[in-house]
Design a protein around this motif. Structure first.
Motif, PDB file in Angstrom:
ATOM      1  N   GLN A  64      -4.796 -77.914  17.638  1.00 36.21           N
ATOM      2  CA  GLN A  64      -6.089 -77.323  17.970  1.00 36.21           C
ATOM      3  C   GLN A  64      -6.197 -77.171  19.484  1.00 36.21           C
ATOM      4  O   GLN A  64      -5.992 -78.136  20.228  1.00 36.21           O
ATOM      5  N   ARG A  78      -8.871 -75.853  22.342  1.00 37.94           N
ATOM      6  CA  ARG A  78     -10.287 -75.518  22.488  1.00 37.94           C
ATOM      7  C   ARG A  78     -10.514 -74.448  23.549  1.00 37.94           C
ATOM      8  O   ARG A  78      -9.585 -73.982  24.186  1.00 37.94           O
ATOM      9  N   SER A 136      -8.843 -72.633  27.469  1.00 34.49           N
ATOM     10  CA  SER A 136      -7.683 -73.363  27.986  1.00 34.49           C
ATOM     11  C   SER A 136      -6.533 -72.400  28.247  1.00 34.49           C
ATOM     12  O   SER A 136      -6.386 -71.371  27.572  1.00 34.49           O
ATOM     13  N   ASN A 145      -4.288 -82.189  19.934  1.00 33.77           N
ATOM     14  CA  ASN A 145      -5.562 -81.542  20.241  1.00 33.77           C
ATOM     15  C   ASN A 145      -5.668 -81.345  21.752  1.00 33.77           C
ATOM     16  O   ASN A 145      -5.523 -82.300  22.518  1.00 33.77           O
ATOM     17  N   ILE A 146      -5.919 -80.117  22.173  1.00 30.09           N
ATOM     18  CA  ILE A 146      -6.051 -79.802  23.598  1.00 30.09           C
ATOM     19  C   ILE A 146      -7.498 -79.426  23.873  1.00 30.09           C
ATOM     20  O   ILE A 146      -8.078 -78.586  23.176  1.00 30.09           O
ATOM     21  N   GLY A 147      -8.079 -80.047  24.872  1.00 35.52           N
ATOM     22  CA  GLY A 147      -9.498 -79.873  25.151  1.00 35.52           C
ATOM     23  C   GLY A 147      -9.836 -78.548  25.802  1.00 35.52           C
ATOM     24  O   GLY A 147      -8.979 -77.694  26.049  1.00 35.52           O
ATOM     25  N   SER A 148     -11.101 -78.374  26.128  1.00 30.80           N
ATOM     26  CA  SER A 148     -11.600 -77.142  26.742  1.00 30.80           C
ATOM     27  C   SER A 148     -11.219 -77.076  28.215  1.00 30.80           C
ATOM     28  O   SER A 148     -11.074 -78.102  28.891  1.00 30.80           O
ATOM     29  N   GLU A 191      -8.627 -76.562  29.915  1.00 29.19           N
ATOM     30  CA  GLU A 191      -7.397 -77.176  30.420  1.00 29.19           C
ATOM     31  C   GLU A 191      -6.511 -76.100  31.058  1.00 29.19           C
ATOM     32  O   GLU A 191      -6.451 -74.959  30.588  1.00 29.19           O
ATOM     33  N   ALA A 228      -4.133 -83.499  25.762  1.00 30.31           N
ATOM     34  CA  ALA A 228      -5.444 -83.609  26.400  1.00 30.31           C
ATOM     35  C   ALA A 228      -6.532 -83.495  25.352  1.00 30.31           C
ATOM     36  O   ALA A 228      -6.570 -82.538  24.589  1.00 30.31           O
ATOM     37  N   LEU A 229      -7.419 -84.467  25.293  1.00 34.07           N
ATOM     38  CA  LEU A 229      -8.471 -84.481  24.278  1.00 34.07           C
ATOM     39  C   LEU A 229      -9.787 -84.004  24.858  1.00 34.07           C
ATOM     40  O   LEU A 229     -10.043 -84.147  26.033  1.00 34.07           O
TER      41      LEU A 229
END
Length: 471
Positions: free
Chosen positions: A435, A437, A440, A452-455, A457, A470-471
């Protein structure tokens, strides 16, 4: 017993033996599942043979090449860890593939005979080397063997040519070499710095004194895997007399495609200390050739005498002959790094293998307004693409959801991936169930499954695993 019935034998039963049929060789695929260090980020929760290329598993290309090469059956040797997943694919999913069904229908129409190609799986223990795996499976096989690793992607033409060499010579071992590109040395240096395996071999090839080899053949006189790891290379002195134009090459790598005579298989069974085919058994056979010396056919005293690879024979007391076959223009590539994995995927999707051009077919997917998807893309089933997104030179796996204003270039995106709005991804591989977000950016990143890759990034040249994502 007819061909179809014989192929259904349970080879794990001690009394079951599979015999060659239309082909004079028996095909064995070593699909033990463990990836080289260069691919282990992607293949920790999936066997290497099931890694997707053009939205089809690696094994698909090997099996189809064998089927097109007139083999009636193939034996897939796998480990206990991956036995269920490998057998599920070869028993069910491979035969249902539209390209396989289309090929079989065309064969049935041309020959008025039903295609009889079948696949049998044979299970060995976990952590077993390729030589030991073949040693265990060989007790269930008769005749000479064509052996492939599941990291080789090739065509029926390559296999046909290897089989022709087998019929034309009395070689104990035939191995094919892949030429390395001109930038291979620099790529190897980068691979070593990232912990990826070195791919080149150092090999001494005996060629005729006129400097040419017949039909790409040469006698393998010495071989050293992992050429960059050694400063010295030993070649027996008597080879210089037999082969005045002996050549040492460092610009090739073993393709992991071999033909072994029954005599070579018997030696493998006896030499139980040998674990790996490429690193142990092949060098062992090459050294065994000059243990008792050479004999050859022809008039050595003739003024125009030329030593040809097919004229050289080992002594009758130790009949070992190792012959090399260098792949020319035929498509054949070995995947032992992520760079190779991405390159082969691009080549397949761009039509490098003529009979798999149907890979470019796009399954039913939903795309929004003003979305641009290049003709050099392969799109899987049940894919959703949002408004104003652009996808170029990429493979998108099934059940993937891509948001709006997303740009994907030169990527492999596996199944069940979610990419939110505004993301930019280029030059990378995205594993299954990832996933990513909103907004990114990933450039030349390798993302393992379930990360899961956060917003927002901004990632460059990263290898992301579940514990580092990166969460």
């Amino acid at each position: 017993m007819d061909a179809g019935a014989e192929a259904e034998l349970d080879l794990n039963h001690k009394n079951s033996v599979l015999k060659p049929q239309r082909s004079d060789l028996h095909a064995v695929i070593l699909a033990l599942g463990e990836a080289d260090s260069g691919l282990d980020v992607l293949a920790r929760d999936i066997p290497r043979g099931l890694l997707p290329l053009g939205n089809r598993p690696l094994l698909f290309y090997t099996l189809l090449a064998l089927e097109r090469s007139s083999f009636d059956h193939a034996l897939v040797v796998t480990s206990q860890k991956w036995a269920y997943r490998i057998s599920s694919y070869v028993d069910e999913l491979y035969v249902l593939d539209p390209l396989v069904r289309s090929y079989r229908d065309s064969v049935d129409h041309r020959t008025e005979h039903t295609s009889s190609f079948s696949v049998v799986t044979y299970t060995v223990g976990d952590q077993v080397g390729t030589a030991e795996a073949l040693r265990q499976a060989s007790s269930r096989l008769e005749g000479d063997l064509l052996v492939l690793n599941d990291d080789l992607v090739t065509t029926d033409l390559h296999i046909y040519k290897m089989a022709d060499v087998h019929r034309a010579t009395d070689s104990s071992l035939i191995l094919s070499f892949l030429g390395l590109p001109t930038n291979a040395k620099s790529r190897d240096s980068k691979a070593k710095s990232k912990g990826e395996p070195t791919v080149s071999e150092c090999v001494a090839l005996g060629v005729p004194v006129d400097g040419t080899s017949q039909d790409g053949l040469a006698r393998v006189l010495a071989i050293q895997p992992d050429a960059d790891a050694y400063d010295s290379f030993y070649v027996p002195g008597n080879h210089l007399r037999l082969f005045p134009d002996l050549r040492v090459r460092r610009d090739v790598k073993d393709s992991h495609l071999y033909i072994l005579s029954h005599f070579a298989v018997d030696l493998l069974v006896k030499e139980k200390s040998l674990s790996s085919l490429s690193r142990d058994f092949v060098p062992f056979l090459v050294r065994r050739q000059h243990k008792l010396g050479f004999a050859w056919q022809g008039d050595e005293g003739h003024e125009n005498y030329r030593i040809r690879p097919h004229q050289i024979r080992a002594t009758k007391d130790d009949p070992v002959v190792c012959t090399s076959f260098e792949v020319g223009d035929d498509f054949a590539m070995r995947i032992d790094s992520i760079a190779d994995y991405m390159l082969v995927n691009r080549m397949l999707v761009s039509g490098a293998v003529p009979y798999v051009n149907d890979l470019l077919q796009r399954h039913g997917f939903v795309q929004g307004q003003n979305t641009k998807i290049g003709g050099d893309c392969c799109i899987g089933k049940d894919v959703t693409v949002g408004d104003k997104s652009i996808i170029q030179k990429s493979t998108i796996g099934s059940n993937t959801k891509i948001g709006g204003s997303v740009k994907i270039t030169n990527c492999i995106v596996m199944d069940h991936v979610t990419i939110a709005d505004g993301c930019t991804i280029s030059g990378g591989v995205i594993g299954t169930n990832v996933q990513i977000r909103e907004r990114s950016s990933l450039k030349e990143c390798i993302v393992a499954s379930t990360v899961n890759i956060g917003s927002n990034e901004d990632l460059r040249n990263e290898i992301l695993e579940p514990e580092t994502g990166a969460l």
